[in-house]
Design a protein around this motif. Structure first.
Motif, mmCIF file in Angstrom:
data_model
loop_
_atom_site.group_PDB
_atom_site.id
_atom_site.type_symbol
_atom_site.label_atom_id
_atom_site.label_comp_id
_atom_site.label_asym_id
_atom_site.label_seq_id
_atom_site.Cartn_x
_atom_site.Cartn_y
_atom_site.Cartn_z
ATOM 1 N N MET A 12 0.803 -1.252 0.133
ATOM 2 C CA MET A 12 0.037 0.078 -0.035
ATOM 3 C C MET A 12 0.734 1.193 -0.005
ATOM 4 O O MET A 12 0.832 2.207 -0.894
ATOM 5 N N GLN A 13 1.858 1.252 0.951
ATOM 6 C CA GLN A 13 2.804 2.437 0.886
ATOM 7 C C GLN A 13 3.566 2.635 -0.437
ATOM 8 O O GLN A 13 3.693 3.757 -0.842
ATOM 9 N N THR A 14 4.107 1.585 -0.757
ATOM 10 C CA THR A 14 4.610 1.640 -2.245
ATOM 11 C C THR A 14 3.949 2.101 -3.436
ATOM 12 O O THR A 14 4.293 2.768 -4.062
ATOM 13 N N VAL A 15 2.643 1.546 -3.384
ATOM 14 C CA VAL A 15 1.614 1.967 -4.370
ATOM 15 C C VAL A 15 1.577 3.259 -4.385
ATOM 16 O O VAL A 15 1.317 4.191 -5.426
ATOM 17 N N ALA A 16 1.140 3.947 -3.059
ATOM 18 C CA ALA A 16 0.838 5.266 -3.262
ATOM 19 C C ALA A 16 2.054 6.227 -3.489
ATOM 20 O O ALA A 16 1.925 7.227 -4.097
ATOM 21 N N GLU A 17 3.261 5.708 -3.272
ATOM 22 C CA GLU A 17 4.380 6.695 -3.456
ATOM 23 C C GLU A 17 4.655 6.555 -4.962
ATOM 24 O O GLU A 17 4.994 7.419 -5.742
ATOM 25 N N LEU A 18 4.289 5.252 -5.571
ATOM 26 C CA LEU A 18 4.296 5.140 -7.143
ATOM 27 C C LEU A 18 3.418 5.988 -7.747
ATOM 28 O O LEU A 18 3.547 6.871 -8.862
ATOM 29 N N MET A 19 2.267 5.918 -7.316
ATOM 30 C CA MET A 19 1.157 6.836 -7.949
ATOM 31 C C MET A 19 1.328 8.289 -8.057
ATOM 32 O O MET A 19 1.157 9.258 -8.936
ATOM 33 N N LEU A 20 1.895 8.805 -6.836
ATOM 34 C CA LEU A 20 2.308 10.140 -6.810
ATOM 35 C C LEU A 20 3.442 10.666 -7.776
ATOM 36 O O LEU A 20 3.675 11.582 -8.189
ATOM 37 N N ALA A 21 4.413 9.622 -7.774
ATOM 38 C CA ALA A 21 5.659 10.073 -8.568
ATOM 39 C C ALA A 21 5.504 10.018 -9.931
ATOM 40 O O ALA A 21 5.552 10.792 -10.636
ATOM 41 N N VAL A 22 4.523 8.976 -10.223
ATOM 42 C CA VAL A 22 4.153 9.000 -11.902
ATOM 43 C C VAL A 22 3.139 10.102 -12.012
ATOM 44 O O VAL A 22 3.598 10.886 -13.267
ATOM 45 N N SER A 23 2.455 10.749 -11.249
ATOM 46 C CA SER A 23 1.603 11.570 -11.730
ATOM 47 C C SER A 23 2.386 12.921 -11.735
ATOM 48 O O SER A 23 2.188 13.601 -12.890
ATOM 49 N N GLY A 24 3.542 12.900 -10.909
ATOM 50 C CA GLY A 24 4.277 14.202 -11.040
ATOM 51 C C GLY A 24 5.059 14.414 -12.374
ATOM 52 O O GLY A 24 5.187 15.321 -12.935
ATOM 53 N N GLU A 25 5.753 13.302 -12.323
ATOM 54 C CA GLU A 25 6.603 13.149 -13.679
ATOM 55 C C GLU A 25 6.021 13.040 -14.989
ATOM 56 O O GLU A 25 6.393 13.653 -16.025
ATOM 57 N N SER A 26 4.562 12.399 -15.040
ATOM 58 C CA SER A 26 3.911 12.631 -16.294
ATOM 59 C C SER A 26 3.274 14.131 -16.502
ATOM 60 O O SER A 26 3.369 14.383 -17.726
ATOM 61 N N VAL A 27 3.229 14.865 -15.530
ATOM 62 C CA VAL A 27 2.750 16.298 -15.929
ATOM 63 C C VAL A 27 3.909 16.965 -16.610
ATOM 64 O O VAL A 27 3.603 17.605 -17.661
ATOM 65 N N SER A 28 5.237 16.485 -16.275
ATOM 66 C CA SER A 28 6.515 17.048 -16.992
ATOM 67 C C SER A 28 6.418 16.725 -18.475
ATOM 68 O O SER A 28 7.059 17.249 -19.308
ATOM 69 N N VAL A 29 6.277 15.159 -18.580
ATOM 70 C CA VAL A 29 6.400 14.693 -19.812
ATOM 71 C C VAL A 29 5.456 15.293 -20.956
ATOM 72 O O VAL A 29 5.557 15.622 -21.633
ATOM 73 N N ILE A 30 3.947 15.314 -20.288
ATOM 74 C CA ILE A 30 3.053 15.823 -21.074
ATOM 75 C C ILE A 30 3.255 17.594 -21.538
ATOM 76 O O ILE A 30 3.076 17.901 -22.538
ATOM 77 N N LYS A 31 3.761 17.984 -20.467
ATOM 78 C CA LYS A 31 4.266 19.564 -20.942
ATOM 79 C C LYS A 31 5.129 19.709 -21.914
ATOM 80 O O LYS A 31 5.132 20.483 -22.789
ATOM 81 N N ARG A 32 6.344 18.681 -21.865
ATOM 82 C CA ARG A 32 7.277 18.566 -22.778
ATOM 83 C C ARG A 32 6.604 18.218 -24.265
ATOM 84 O O ARG A 32 7.116 18.506 -25.468
ATOM 85 N N ALA A 33 5.576 17.313 -24.272
ATOM 86 C CA ALA A 33 5.159 16.941 -25.561
ATOM 87 C C ALA A 33 4.064 18.201 -26.299
ATOM 88 O O ALA A 33 4.093 18.105 -27.483
ATOM 89 N N ALA A 34 3.938 19.059 -25.541
ATOM 90 C CA ALA A 34 3.262 20.166 -26.043
ATOM 91 C C ALA A 34 3.596 21.485 -25.648
ATOM 92 O O ALA A 34 3.301 22.178 -24.514
ATOM 93 N N PRO A 35 5.081 21.656 -25.977
ATOM 94 C CA PRO A 35 5.512 22.942 -25.398
ATOM 95 C C PRO A 35 4.906 24.562 -25.384
ATOM 96 O O PRO A 35 4.898 25.286 -24.338
ATOM 97 N N GLU A 36 4.221 24.497 -26.673
ATOM 98 C CA GLU A 36 3.532 25.963 -26.683
ATOM 99 C C GLU A 36 2.529 25.963 -25.669
ATOM 100 O O GLU A 36 2.071 27.053 -25.323
#
Length: 278
Positions: A12-36
């Motif tokens: 449970m602890q590890t899954v929670a850490e994964l979910m928050l980490a992926v969400s944060g990193e994914s925001v950065s990935v999405i922003k790089r995919a649409a820089p404008e």
């Protein structure tokens, strides 16, 4: 009397850490995919993208945990996972909100995200162990929502990046429930904000992002092996590099596909190959 810890507390602890980490990193990935579009995003917009990833991951975790946790314990696991995500997010945002401040808004926001996750994605009927139209439809729905949230509806780079990020969560979740170490070690809040308050910058631990993926799937008596690239990685390649990588990965896919077919159709794995992918 002390409360007995949940038998899957570590997962449970590890899954929670994964979910928050992926969400944060994914925001950065999405922003790089649409820089404008990324230049026009406000903190609330980024928070909305962050929450969309959390919604999808709550749904995927619900599906994966059902395969590993006894049926009568699984609802409690998901309830306590929600609390764990809230607690971790509170701690991460404490420097921004201030110690001791009432963070009920976070509790309500995550609780709403869980409810919306069920309303939005539960209608897609599929097993996480199989490749299916329903699973692809859910990914498409999710990636379209992310594209709209970033202000680039229908943008193929954004939808491809969103799909890649969320699809990578399934093997990570499965690994956690099977006792493997999680592949993501990034700061759980990188790229996310709450209202107009900035979240502390990403830590120095970094993150693992899947650049190249290979998948073999079974359809009847045929085995299909495919490979793909992270969309940003593909953009960074020169024409010659892309040509060389394509030739190499075609050979890799052929070797892995043949090996997968030999194993999947053997007597030893006759029942296992029905899972549909490797």
């Amino acid at each position: 009397m002390p409360t007995k810890p949940h038998p899957f507390a570590q997962q449970m602890q590890t899954v929670a850490e994964l979910m928050l980490a992926v969400s944060g990193e994914s925001v950065s990935v999405i922003k790089r995919a649409a820089p404008e579009q990324a230049l026009k995003l406000k903190s609330q917009d980024e928070w909305g993208i962050y929450l969309e990833f959390l919604r999808a991951m709550f749904n995927l975790t619900d599906r994966v945990s059902a395969l590993h946790i006894p049926l009568k314990e699984q609802p409690q696991f998901m309830d306590e996972l929600t609390d764990t995500v809230i607690d971790q997010l509170k701690k991460a945002l404490e420097p921004a909100f201030g110690a001791g401040n009432d963070q009920m808004e976070i509790v309500m926001t995550i609780g709403t995200a869980v409810s919306e996750s069920r309303q939005t994605y539960e209608r897609y009927r599929f097993l996480v162990t199989e490749d299916s139209k329903a699973k692809n439809d859910m990914y498409q729905d999710f990636s379209d929502r992310v594209a709209r949230a970033v202000g680039a509806p229908g943008n193929p780079k954004v939808t491809a990046a969103a799909t890649l990020c969320i699809a990578a969560v399934l093997p990570a979740l499965t690994g956690i429930f099977e006792g493997q170490a999680p592949p993501v070690t990034a700061d759980a809040t990188s790229g996310a904000t709450a209202d107009s308050t900035s979240v502390p910058p990403r830590g120095a631990t970094g993150a693992d992002i899947k650049l190249v993926s290979v998948m073999s799937s079974i359809k009847g008596e045929e085995v299909e092996t495919r490979w793909g690239l992270h969309p940003r990685f593909r953009q960074d390649l020169t024409q010659e590099e892309a040509k060389q990588l394509t030739a190499t990965m075609n050979r890799v896919a052929k070797i892995l596909g043949e090996r997968y077919a030999a194993v999947a159709f053997s007597d030893q794995w006759a029942s296992w190959h029905k899972a549909g992918h490797a």
